[in-house]
Design a protein around this motif. Structure first.
Motif, PDB file in Angstrom:
ATOM      1  N   ALA A  40       0.833  -1.212   0.000  1.00 23.53           N
ATOM      2  CA  ALA A  40       0.000   0.000   0.000  1.00 23.53           C
ATOM      3  C   ALA A  40       0.865   1.258   0.000  1.00 23.53           C
ATOM      4  O   ALA A  40       0.514   2.270  -0.610  1.00 23.53           O
ATOM      5  N   LYS A  41       2.019   1.171   0.658  1.00 25.66           N
ATOM      6  CA  LYS A  41       2.915   2.340   0.690  1.00 25.66           C
ATOM      7  C   LYS A  41       3.425   2.690  -0.707  1.00 25.66           C
ATOM      8  O   LYS A  41       3.660   3.850  -1.019  1.00 25.66           O
ATOM      9  N   TYR A  43       1.761   2.281  -3.601  1.00 29.58           N
ATOM     10  CA  TYR A  43       0.690   2.977  -4.335  1.00 29.58           C
ATOM     11  C   TYR A  43       0.548   4.412  -3.835  1.00 29.58           C
ATOM     12  O   TYR A  43       0.335   5.333  -4.617  1.00 29.58           O
ATOM     13  N   SER A  44       0.680   4.561  -2.519  1.00 31.03           N
ATOM     14  CA  SER A  44       0.505   5.887  -1.963  1.00 31.03           C
ATOM     15  C   SER A  44       1.665   6.817  -2.357  1.00 31.03           C
ATOM     16  O   SER A  44       1.451   7.938  -2.817  1.00 31.03           O
ATOM     17  N   LEU A  45       2.895   6.323  -2.246  1.00 31.78           N
ATOM     18  CA  LEU A  45       4.040   7.188  -2.553  1.00 31.78           C
ATOM     19  C   LEU A  45       4.085   7.556  -4.039  1.00 31.78           C
ATOM     20  O   LEU A  45       4.402   8.683  -4.408  1.00 31.78           O
ATOM     21  N   ASN A  47       1.521   7.593  -6.005  1.00 33.78           N
ATOM     22  CA  ASN A  47       0.221   8.064  -6.446  1.00 33.78           C
ATOM     23  C   ASN A  47      -0.254   7.240  -7.646  1.00 33.78           C
ATOM     24  O   ASN A  47      -0.676   7.757  -8.677  1.00 33.78           O
ATOM     25  N   ILE A  50      -4.768   2.055  -7.958  1.00 32.74           N
ATOM     26  CA  ILE A  50      -4.625   0.738  -7.331  1.00 32.74           C
ATOM     27  C   ILE A  50      -5.058  -0.410  -8.250  1.00 32.74           C
ATOM     28  O   ILE A  50      -4.824  -1.561  -7.936  1.00 32.74           O
ATOM     29  N   SER A 156       9.868  12.929   0.989  1.00 30.34           N
ATOM     30  CA  SER A 156       8.990  11.907   1.547  1.00 30.34           C
ATOM     31  C   SER A 156       9.664  11.088   2.642  1.00 30.34           C
ATOM     32  O   SER A 156      10.765  10.590   2.481  1.00 30.34           O
ATOM     33  N   GLU A 158       8.210   8.376   3.571  1.00 28.63           N
ATOM     34  CA  GLU A 158       7.784   7.003   3.287  1.00 28.63           C
ATOM     35  C   GLU A 158       8.874   6.162   2.637  1.00 28.63           C
ATOM     36  O   GLU A 158       8.843   4.948   2.708  1.00 28.63           O
TER      37      GLU A 158
END
Ligand code: TXA
Ligand code: MG
Length: 312
Positions: A40-41, A43-45, A47, A50, A156, A158
């Protein structure tokens, strides 16, 4: 005593942190493929939408075979090209505990064994498969140096660690071939070309890259784009433009020129493509003009990336 960076990378990956690692194609943003939280990290980092599944990187054939069912074609290609810049789409083993986020819930899985000593070292130390897309924000140019990764993600928290392995030798993302159905299909051209693959799997390809948009959502038309407009197959340039030249006779008149390969070598041009686009993607220019690249061999993959970058 200080910890070796590769050991630190493996340690962080096992604990679901993100680490950017060099591969022979482009830098990858790696995470534990078994962990939804780690994936999930990514996809989030990035952007990243999904619904766009990730490539799972393995340390060896044994690990790969624990995740997917290999038919005869798949085994032949794995033996011939792994470790190397080839990704195989295969039927996922039902019991393989890979994050469903990484495969976007599909019954197939994308696998590759990268041919980079550092990537292999880290995979071996971590001893888990690693989901790794290119280490760049979605829709931007892929990174071929650690500096490119740092530039995109420096703010970031992340991204826990960037491993610098120097510039990527191939410079274009891996060739993707779908072996999950009866007839093999080329989903993404790369350094390993159709002609390279045919001896191992016979004539195949009813290629329709457009049709694959549905099957491989990552093949979205716009991709790898610089922020400046890109003009392809140019025959002339002006003093407001940056020129990405190819061959021994670059066009004259651009504000700045970089040459993908003075000797018109397509392998060299592929290795230079993304880093030169990164360098020319600068507001001092109005647009980036690109000279024609021959449509054969790796030229097919170069033109594929350029046309995606040019479409809006
Ligand atoms: O060279 C590479 O392949 C690099 C390095 C880091 O290994 N990775 C890379 O990953 O290019 P990424 O995420 O940028 O591209 C993965 C592509 C996407 O187009 C995605 O749609 C496709 O693989 N893909 C992944 N799983 C798939 C599946 N099960 N079926 C069809 N396409 C799939
Ligand atoms: Mg990518």
């Amino acid at each position: 005593m200080s910890i070796h960076p590769f050991e630190k990378a493996a340690y962080l990956l096992q604990r679901d942190y993100l680490v950017a690692i060099p591969t022979e194609t482009v830098y990858g943003l790696a995470a534990n493929a078994f962990s939804d939280q780690a994936v999930a990290k990514i996809y989030s980092l990035k952007n990243r939408p999904i619904f766009n599944p990730l490539i799972i990187h393995c340390s060896g054939l044994e690990m790969a075979q624990s995740l997917a069912n290999f038919n005869e074609h798949a085994l032949k290609l794995a033996q011939a090209f792994w470790p190397g810049p080839l990704t195989l789409i295969l039927p996922k083993k039902e019991q393989a505990p890979v994050s469903k986020l990484a495969t976007a819930g599909l019954q197939t899985i994308a696998l590759r064994i990268p041919a980079h000593p550092i990537a292999l070292k880290i995979l071996g130390l971590a001893n888990i498969p690693l989901a790794a897309p290119s280490a760049n924000p979605s829709e931007t140019i892929s990174p071929t140096t650690a500096y490119h990764v740092e530039k995109s993600f420096k703010t970031s928290k992340e991204l826990s660690l960037i491993i610098d392995g120097g510039p990527c030798l191939v410079g274009l993302e891996s060739t993707i071939i779908d072996l999950s159905e009866e007839s093999p299909k080329l989903l993404r051209p790369g350094k390993i070309t159709q002609e390279d693959l045919i001896p191992f799997i016979g004539e195949f390809f009813n290629n329709s890259l457009e049709a694959e948009v549905i099957k491989a959502p990552g093949q979205l038309k716009r991709h790898y784009a610089p922020s400046l407009p890109l003009e392809l197959n140019v025959q002339q340039v002006n003093e407001k433009q940056a020129l990405l030249a190819f061959g021994p006779s670059p066009l004259l008149g651009a504000k700045k020129t970089l040459n993908l390969s003075v000797s018109a070598n397509l392998i060299e041009a592929a290795a230079n493509l993304f880093s030169m686009l990164h360098e020319l993607d600068n507001t001092e220019f109005k647009s980036i003009a690109v000279m024609p690249i021959p449509q054969y061999g790796v030229g097919i993959a170069i033109n594929d990336r350029l046309s995606r970058a040019a479409s809006s």
